[in-house]
Design an enzyme around this catalytic site. Structure first.
Site, PDB file in Angstrom:
ATOM      1  CB  CYS A   1       1.157   0.549  -5.125  1.00 50.35           C
ATOM      2  SG  CYS A   1       2.681   1.236  -4.441  1.00 50.35           S
TER       3      CYS A   1
ATOM      4  CB  SER B   1      -1.295  -8.435  -6.346  1.00 47.75           C
ATOM      5  OG  SER B   1      -1.046  -9.817  -6.130  1.00 47.75           O
TER       6      SER B   1
ATOM      7  CD  GLU C   1       4.442  -1.028   2.337  1.00 46.18           C
ATOM      8  OE1 GLU C   1       3.607  -0.288   1.760  1.00 46.18           O
ATOM      9  OE2 GLU C   1       4.815  -0.841   3.504  1.00 46.18           O
TER      10      GLU C   1
END
Length: 474
Positions: free
Chosen positions: A247, A188, A209
């Protein structure tokens, strides 16, 4: 072994030089391949325990995808390691130059819980290919997968140079107190900021990422066949990867208001077709995330926008695939990444308005667009910013080793997959070689007008004028 001892052993292994050899890199990649082939059933059991993943989904997103990446690395690592000759300008004659990839050293990888095997091994492939010693910290939110990795990496791989460490946030905090040669983090933005702040104390380079709210622009398309195929890809790209807990999952859709009812009907039909059994869709990872997602729907104005789904089962941590039409844009469901099986659809007068809608928000990891309009495609590429743009499919970009995978802005920075994974864990060292064949005196004092003209000629690539000056004709 205490953390200091683990780090000392990793550093000693790297300093010994053995991780730099081609044979070591290839042997470790083959060992990873052995884990995926020989321990496949244990992987399936771990992913079922952690996330309720069906083994087919587990193979598609984690086992099979990682085997493909490993095969690609094994086929190419020798070439990736090789120095690359580069050209040099005439002003440097007689000089040659090359770029030599070298491993960074001892690197730390934090992986995420939603694709716990794939998101651990994908960066690990790059770190090993580049010749580093590695410490992998899987997420404690996927304990069965974390235990699987700890047990099998130590069993199959060089456990003095490649280690897995378990534990919760306290362990992560301890790891961040130490100096690393690179940190690779998947997770996150909130935790990403913590990682980056800690890394700054040691000037450690970081790859983040992070994800974000990935939009899907859905044009009306021209035929029922294309619409059906596109909607199937949307459903697969929203609820297929870990029940939307990914994601790269579609976070929300943008569609013209006149087409919205047709789209909703097609989505409902496809959801019923795909998820005919409860175990065909993963569950929410834990009680905390279940409550977070449930709370998104408790806002009365959000609940009023539900047109499909919305049922909850707190005992099984299951949330039905849910579709919402035009929830308030200032509601949390539209301001924070959903990371779950809820799909808001935002209606627009014209599909071209989607570009400004996306531009007004933080840069996403992916912009998806389902359209045959070439002008709209060009506008999306030119006028929006994201890690990736994918037309007429979702998720497929994750499987391509030939393109970089990563975010931009709030969705992260740094990229990997294929050779990009090798590069992100390597230092490109410039090597310059010059001989004693000759020397050009015009590059050194004492200065005069003739030397100035010779320098002008050579810096402007006017080699004819340079030759005339050099030979004394001018």
């Amino acid at each position: 072994m205490e953390l200091e001892g683990v780090l000392a052993e990793l550093r000693e292994s790297f300093e010994s030089g053995r991780t730099r050899s081609l044979s070591w890199r290839q042997s470790q990649l083959r060992a990873l391949s052995d884990i995926l082939h020989k321990e496949e059933e244990d992987i399936f059991r771990a992913l079922k325990a952690d996330l309720g993943k069906h083994k087919t989904e587990a193979y598609r997103d984690e086992v099979g995808a990682t085997i493909k990446s490993l095969n690609h690395a094994l086929e190419n690592v020798k070439r990736w390691m090789a120095p690359t000759k580069v050209g040099v300008p005439m002003v440097a004659f007689p000089t040659s130059a090359e770029v030599v990839p070298e491993p960074l050293g001892v690197v730390l990888i934090f992986s995420s819980w939603n694709i716990p095997i794939g998101l651990s091994l994908e960066p690990l492939i790059g770190a090993i290919s580049a010749g580093n010693a590695v410490l992998l910290k899987p997420s404690e939110l996927a304990p069965a997968s974390s235990n699987f990795l700890a047990n099998n990496v130590s069993k199959y791989l060089d456990n003095k140079a490649i280690k897995v460490i378990g534990g919760g946030p306290d362990v992560g905090e301890q790891l961040l107190e130490h100096k690393w040669d690179k940190i690779f983090f998947t997770g996150s933005p909130r935790v990403g900021r913590i990682v980056m702040t800690a890394a700054a104390k040691h000037l450690t380079p970081v790859v983040l990422e992070l994800g974000g709210k990935c939009p899907a622009i859905f044009d009306s398309l021209s035929s029922s066949r294309e619409r059906k195929m596109a909607v199937e890809r949307v459903v697969g790209g929203k609820w297929g990867p870990c029940c939307g807990q990914a994601c790269i999952a579609i976070d929300y859709m943008l569609v013209e208001d006149k087409f919205a009812p047709i789209l909703v009907d097609l989505l409902k039909e496809t959801i019923r077709k795909f998820f005919v059994k409860p175990d065909y869709i993963s569950r929410v990872v834990n009680k905390q995330n279940f409550e977070r997602l449930s709370n998104l729907l408790k806002d009365p104005s959000v609940a009023a926008s539900i047109v499909h789904g919305g049922s909850l089962d707190s005992e099984k941590l299951f949330i039905e695939p849910t579709i919402l039409i035009d929830p308030p844009l200032d509601a949390e469901i539209m301001t924070e990444e959903i990371f779950g099986p809820l799909l808001p659809i935002i209606t627009l007068k014209k599909i071209e308005e989607s570009i400004q809608f996306i531009r007004a928000r933080p840069k996403p990891l992916v912009v998806y667009a389902f359209t045959n309009d070439e002008k709209l495609k060009r506008q999306i590429i030119a006028e929006t910013s994201s890690g990736t743009v994918a037309f007429n499919d979702a998720i497929i970009q994750y499987l391509l080793e030939t393109i970089p995978f990563g975010g931009v802005g709030q969705s992260g920075f740094g990229h990997y997959h294929g050779k990009f994974s090798f590069d992100v864990f390597s230092h490109s060292k410039a090597v310059v070689r010059r001989t004693f064949l000759t020397e050009f005196s015009f590059r050194n004092p004492p200065w005069n007008e003739r030397k100035l003209q010779l320098l002008r000629s050579i810096y402007h690539f006017d080699y004819f004028q340079f030759l005339l000056y050099f030979l004394g004709f001018k």
